[in-house]
Design an enzyme around this catalytic site. Structure first.
Site, PDB file in Angstrom:
ATOM      1  N   GLY A  88       0.884  -1.147   0.000  1.00  0.00           N
ATOM      2  CA  GLY A  88       0.000   0.000   0.000  1.00  0.00           C
ATOM      3  C   GLY A  88       0.929   1.204   0.000  1.00  0.00           C
ATOM      4  CB  CYS A 119       2.905  -3.462  -2.818  1.00  0.00           C
ATOM      5  SG  CYS A 119       1.892  -2.143  -3.508  1.00  0.00           S
ATOM      6  CG  HIS A 120       3.932   1.541  -2.717  1.00  0.00           C
ATOM      7  ND1 HIS A 120       2.907   0.930  -3.396  1.00  0.00           N
ATOM      8  CD2 HIS A 120       4.132   2.738  -3.336  1.00  0.00           C
ATOM      9  CE1 HIS A 120       2.500   1.725  -4.378  1.00  0.00           C
ATOM     10  NE2 HIS A 120       3.221   2.829  -4.359  1.00  0.00           N
ATOM     11  CB  ALA A 121       6.640  -3.260   1.817  1.00  0.00           C
ATOM     12  CD1 TRP A 123      10.004   3.814  -1.512  1.00  0.00           C
ATOM     13  CD2 TRP A 123       7.935   4.081  -0.690  1.00  0.00           C
ATOM     14  NE1 TRP A 123       9.327   4.686  -2.317  1.00  0.00           N
ATOM     15  CE2 TRP A 123       8.062   4.873  -1.844  1.00  0.00           C
ATOM     16  CE3 TRP A 123       6.733   4.095   0.003  1.00  0.00           C
ATOM     17  CZ2 TRP A 123       7.029   5.673  -2.319  1.00  0.00           C
ATOM     18  CZ3 TRP A 123       5.715   4.887  -0.476  1.00  0.00           C
ATOM     19  CH2 TRP A 123       5.852   5.669  -1.627  1.00  0.00           C
TER      20      TRP A 123
END
Length: 195
Positions: A88, A119-121, A123
């Site tokens: 997310g 996903c965005h993890a 980051w």
């Protein structure tokens, strides 16, 4: 080497996690016999739970609530075999500026334990210094962030590099969970420590 039905797995998230990216690993890993706990920072929208972001929900996009088993400050990498980081956009964006979360991810990596991000993890992996010199994937919108952190970005369902497991999106969840199970069975991985 740990069989999945003997494994202890920690999912770390906060409000705004992508609903299937937490619920699918939670349910599938528990169904395989793993003991799975959810940890979150102290401050959340509601005490004792975290709330998903569900883009399909109408009229508001807040989704399911998930019970928090442990506070982020109470957990230690030594007590688990793997950490799972759902995506997310909001969830990893909040966690990558949370020093407890970053320290915990670094500790998992330093101990050679499985670190899985979807996903965005990734980051969070970038912030923890785990991207440089690795092969990784992520949601396409953060490809440049991952590359700028020194990783080789691959457009694949799941990419594993020395026990660091990454996937792109909810469509990759079955492959993501299967790779977590495989990596847990392989056991600890030798790798350079996080910077």
């Amino acid at each position: 080497m740990t069989d999945i039905n003997q494994a202890r797995i920690l999912i770390v998230a906060t409000d705004g996690f992508e609903q299937p990216e937490l619920l699918v690993p939670l349910e599938q890993l528990r169904a395989k016999g793993a003991k799975v706990e959810v940890a979150a920072p102290d401050k959340t929208r509601e005490p004792g739970v975290i709330v998903a972001w569900n883009g399909a929900a109408q009229p508001e996009n807040w989704g399911e609530k998930v019970k928090v088993d442990r506070k982020l400050g109470e957990v230690k990498a030594a007590d688990y075999d793997a950490i799972v980081l759902p995506g997310g956009a909001m969830n990893p964006d909040h966690l990558r500026v949370n020093q407890q979360a970053i320290a915990l991810v670094k500790d998992f990596a330093a101990q050679g334990k499985i670190v899985a991000a979807i996903c965005h993890a990734p980051w969070i992996l970038v912030e923890a210094g785990l991207a440089k010199g690795r092969k990784m994937t992520s949601f396409a919108s953060i490809k440049t962030d991952v590359q700028n952190a020194g990783a080789t970005w691959l457009d694949e369902q799941v990419v594993t590099d020395q026990g660091i497991v990454t996937s792109r999106s909810p469509e990759d969840l079955d492959a993501f969970v299967a790779k977590i199970v495989e990596e847990v069975r392989e056991g600890r991985h030798s790798r350079r420590a996080a910077a």
